[in-house]
Structures are given as C-alpha cells and as structure tokens.
Design an enzyme around this catalytic site. Structure first.
Site, mmCIF file in Angstrom:
data_model
loop_
_atom_site.group_PDB
_atom_site.id
_atom_site.type_symbol
_atom_site.label_atom_id
_atom_site.label_comp_id
_atom_site.label_asym_id
_atom_site.label_seq_id
_atom_site.Cartn_x
_atom_site.Cartn_y
_atom_site.Cartn_z
ATOM 1 N N GLY A 44 -6.694 -2.499 -5.756
ATOM 2 C CA GLY A 44 -7.258 -2.703 -7.081
ATOM 3 C C GLY A 44 -6.447 -2.087 -8.209
ATOM 4 O O GLY A 44 -6.922 -1.990 -9.343
ATOM 5 N N HIS A 53 -13.528 0.330 5.244
ATOM 6 C CA HIS A 53 -12.841 0.064 3.975
ATOM 7 C C HIS A 53 -12.721 1.374 3.198
ATOM 8 O O HIS A 53 -13.621 2.217 3.234
ATOM 9 C CB HIS A 53 -13.616 -0.981 3.156
ATOM 10 C CG HIS A 53 -12.837 -1.449 1.975
ATOM 11 N ND1 HIS A 53 -12.779 -0.735 0.791
ATOM 12 C CD2 HIS A 53 -12.052 -2.538 1.788
ATOM 13 C CE1 HIS A 53 -12.000 -1.369 -0.063
ATOM 14 N NE2 HIS A 53 -11.546 -2.469 0.514
ATOM 15 N N GLU A 88 -4.242 -0.803 4.521
ATOM 16 C CA GLU A 88 -4.475 -0.857 3.079
ATOM 17 C C GLU A 88 -4.189 0.506 2.460
ATOM 18 O O GLU A 88 -5.064 1.386 2.454
ATOM 19 C CB GLU A 88 -5.941 -1.215 2.798
ATOM 20 C CG GLU A 88 -6.368 -2.557 3.331
ATOM 21 C CD GLU A 88 -7.564 -3.088 2.548
ATOM 22 O OE1 GLU A 88 -7.379 -4.081 1.843
ATOM 23 O OE2 GLU A 88 -8.632 -2.492 2.614
ATOM 24 N N GLU A 90 -13.139 2.162 0.243
ATOM 25 C CA GLU A 90 -14.238 2.484 -0.688
ATOM 26 C C GLU A 90 -15.436 3.055 0.064
ATOM 27 O O GLU A 90 -16.150 3.917 -0.448
ATOM 28 C CB GLU A 90 -14.611 1.223 -1.490
ATOM 29 C CG GLU A 90 -13.536 0.912 -2.528
ATOM 30 C CD GLU A 90 -13.357 -0.553 -2.861
ATOM 31 O OE1 GLU A 90 -14.274 -1.358 -2.600
ATOM 32 O OE2 GLU A 90 -12.278 -0.897 -3.379
ATOM 33 N N SER A 125 -3.657 -5.121 -3.699
ATOM 34 C CA SER A 125 -3.085 -5.856 -4.833
ATOM 35 C C SER A 125 -2.200 -7.030 -4.403
ATOM 36 O O SER A 125 -1.164 -7.296 -5.018
ATOM 37 C CB SER A 125 -2.323 -4.901 -5.760
ATOM 38 O OG SER A 125 -3.212 -3.951 -6.315
ATOM 39 N N ASN A 163 -12.305 -10.198 0.415
ATOM 40 C CA ASN A 163 -13.372 -9.202 0.276
ATOM 41 C C ASN A 163 -13.862 -9.251 -1.164
ATOM 42 O O ASN A 163 -13.186 -8.761 -2.064
ATOM 43 C CB ASN A 163 -12.824 -7.810 0.622
ATOM 44 C CG ASN A 163 -13.800 -6.699 0.274
ATOM 45 O OD1 ASN A 163 -14.989 -6.941 0.082
ATOM 46 N ND2 ASN A 163 -13.306 -5.474 0.197
ATOM 47 N N TRP A 164 -15.038 -9.834 -1.367
ATOM 48 C CA TRP A 164 -15.529 -10.018 -2.737
ATOM 49 C C TRP A 164 -16.141 -8.755 -3.317
ATOM 50 O O TRP A 164 -16.493 -8.722 -4.491
ATOM 51 C CB TRP A 164 -16.557 -11.155 -2.779
ATOM 52 C CG TRP A 164 -15.961 -12.478 -2.427
ATOM 53 C CD1 TRP A 164 -14.645 -12.742 -2.156
ATOM 54 C CD2 TRP A 164 -16.644 -13.719 -2.292
ATOM 55 N NE1 TRP A 164 -14.475 -14.080 -1.867
ATOM 56 C CE2 TRP A 164 -15.697 -14.698 -1.936
ATOM 57 C CE3 TRP A 164 -17.978 -14.108 -2.428
ATOM 58 C CZ2 TRP A 164 -16.033 -16.026 -1.722
ATOM 59 C CZ3 TRP A 164 -18.319 -15.423 -2.205
ATOM 60 C CH2 TRP A 164 -17.354 -16.379 -1.864
ATOM 61 N N LYS A 165 -16.329 -7.749 -2.486
ATOM 62 C CA LYS A 165 -16.962 -6.506 -2.952
ATOM 63 C C LYS A 165 -18.296 -6.838 -3.628
ATOM 64 O O LYS A 165 -18.961 -7.790 -3.235
ATOM 65 C CB LYS A 165 -16.018 -5.730 -3.875
ATOM 66 C CG LYS A 165 -14.615 -5.609 -3.295
ATOM 67 C CD LYS A 165 -13.776 -4.593 -3.990
ATOM 68 C CE LYS A 165 -12.359 -4.664 -3.458
ATOM 69 N NZ LYS A 165 -11.565 -3.523 -3.807
ATOM 70 N N GLY A 177 -8.757 -8.445 -2.154
ATOM 71 C CA GLY A 177 -9.919 -8.080 -2.949
ATOM 72 C C GLY A 177 -9.991 -8.921 -4.211
ATOM 73 O O GLY A 177 -10.439 -10.072 -4.188
ATOM 74 N N GLY A 178 -9.524 -8.369 -5.311
ATOM 75 C CA GLY A 178 -9.665 -9.022 -6.619
ATOM 76 C C GLY A 178 -9.216 -10.479 -6.643
ATOM 77 O O GLY A 178 -9.901 -11.335 -7.220
HETATM 78 C C1 PEP Z 1 -9.505 -4.559 -0.904
HETATM 79 O O1 PEP Z 1 -10.529 -4.347 -1.540
HETATM 80 O O2 PEP Z 1 -9.506 -4.466 0.334
HETATM 81 C C2 PEP Z 1 -8.304 -4.916 -1.640
HETATM 82 C C3 PEP Z 1 -7.179 -5.043 -0.982
HETATM 83 O O3 PEP Z 1 -8.447 -5.090 -2.993
HETATM 84 P P1 PEP Z 1 -7.312 -5.655 -4.005
HETATM 85 O O4 PEP Z 1 -6.720 -6.877 -3.371
HETATM 86 O O5 PEP Z 1 -8.060 -5.952 -5.255
HETATM 87 O O6 PEP Z 1 -6.295 -4.573 -4.156
#
Ligand code: PEP
Length: 250
Positions: free
Chosen positions: A172, A94, A166, A96, A211, A9-11, A232-233
């Site tokens: 994040g 998600h 999640e 966010e 993470s 997930n590049w956001k 994500g990141g």
């Molecule tokens: C996400 O945005 O779904 C996520 C898991 O982010 P990260 O891996 O950066 O915690």
C-alpha cells in the site's frame, strides 16, 4: 512449470453493489487462457460473489479465518463456514492482521491448520518490516514465520498451500520491491523448504505482494521463483487488475 496465480485482496473497501460491479467487470475481461485468478472480497460479500462467480474459472477466497472450529468466538468466521459459502482459498497471516490485530506466528499457524482441515487452500503471507530489512534481518524474520507453520503442520502441509512474500514496507505504499529483491526472497523461501522436501519446494507457488501494478507486474512475474501476485489496491480497479492477470498469463 508452476501455473501462476493472481489473487485480489479487496480488504475493507467498497459497497455490495460496487463489489458486484467489480466481479462482473473482471469476469467479462478475463481471457480464456488467463492465469488462475482468486478474488477475496470482505466476508459479508462472499455469498454474493459466489453466485456471480459460480461455474467460472475464478476462485473465491476470504481474507482471514478463525483458528477455532466453532463455538463462542463472537465476530469470528470458521473455515467450515468459508467452505460452505464457496471459498477455495483463504489468506492467513496478512501483515495487517499481524500488525493491527496482534496475530503472532503461532496463531497464524493455527489458522493455516484450520483452513487445511476444511479443504481450503491457505495463502500464507510472510514478510518483513522496513526496520527489519534495514537491520539485515529479512531472512531471519521470514524464516521464523515459515517455521511456525511447518513446526505445527509439517512441511507436507505446505504442499497444498500457496505462500505470499509481502515485504510490509511495500504494501500500500507504492514502493514495490525490485524484481531482484523479490526473486532473492522467493528463492530463499524455496531453498529453505527444499532442505526438508525438494518436491514440495519445487511445486509450491510463491506469490509476490506489495504495490504490484499493471506497470510493474510483468517484470516481477518474469522472475523464476515468482509465481504470481497478491494484489491489494490495484485489485479494486478492474482494468488494472485484468492487466496484472494478463501479465501473469504471458
Ligand atoms: C496486500 O494488501 O496484500 C497488498 C499487497 O496490497 P497493495 O497491493 O495495495 O500493496
């Protein structure tokens, strides 16, 4: 045996050129026996991504979808449009979207239904806030997020979906759930579904997100009910993401 999936997930990150470079590097680094890989770039880069991915094993996903089919919904993108530009998957719910854009579980369920109606595979994100965990409400919160979807769409609808657990406090933050905490919730989700349909519960893929890094992916993915990751990141760095995919390809 459930085949693992790793979704990136590049956001809202990167430029058009950076997105293309990232996709090229990921394609170049994937092994022939890699786990199923799904990339979710921002909407505006989906068509470019599709051209780069076309014909390969990496699937395209979007980060969100409108619950409506078409019409006067300025700024929204429908499931049919996502399908039209080559998406196979879409994230719904998600954290966010839930926290920053006020999406409640009923809207998430409607998005889930919209995705399914156009043949997209929804990746349904569920998870508790830190305060909810500390108050001992983790299971109750996740159960209600799941129940909203099964209430609207029925349990069989989950058979064609992917679930992503999640914990919001892990997204994040660098604070990953322990493999034991992840397994505990994945098992809970599977058992809750098994109460209604044992086959669907046994088959559904439940990804862990929060993470995940190259350094912790292998121990998380070794848990019996963890079927891959939503990243994500770490999905913005080709080498890191490829290491995570390799951990799922074990
Ligand atoms: C996400 O945005 O779904 C996520 C898991 O982010 P990260 O891996 O950066 O915690």
């Amino acid at each position: 045996m459930r085949a693992k999936i790793v979704a990136g997930n590049w956001k809202m990150h990167g430029t058009r050129a950076e997105s293309a470079t990232l996709i090229d590097a990921i394609i170049a680094g994937l092994r022939a026996d890699s786990a199923q890989c799904v990339l979710c770039p921002p909407f505006v880069y989906l068509s470019d991504a599709w051209r780069l991915l076309r014909g390969g094993s990496v699937a395209l996903g979007a980060q969100d979808v409108c619950a409506e089919t078409h019409g006067a919904f300025t700024g929204e993108v429908s499931a049919a449009m996502l399908k039209d530009v080559g998406c196979q998957y879409v994230l719904v719910g998600h954290s966010e979207r839930r926290a920053l854009y006020g999406e409640d579980s009923l809207l998430v369920a409607r998005k889930f239904a919209a995705a399914l109606s156009r043949g997209l595979t929804p990746i349904l994100c569920v998870g508790e806030q830190l305060a909810e965990r500390e108050a001992g409400r983790t299971r109750e919160v996740v159960a209600s997020q799941l129940d909203a979807v099964t209430g609207l769409c029925g349990v069989p609808a989950l058979g064609t979906a992917v679930i992503a657990y999640e914990p919001v406090w892990a997204i994040g933050t660098g604070r990953t759930a322990t493999p034991g905490q992840a397994q505990d919730m994945h098992e809970f989700i599977r058992q809750r579904m098994a109460g209604q349909d044992a086959k669907i519960a046994a088959d559904v893929r439940i990804l862990y997100g929060g993470s995940v890094k190259a350094g912790n992916a292998r121990e998380l993915f070794a848990m019996p009910d963890v079927d891959g990751g939503l990243i994500g990141g770490a999905s913005l760095k080709a080498d890191e993401f490829l290491s995570i995919v390799a951990a799922a390809s074990g």
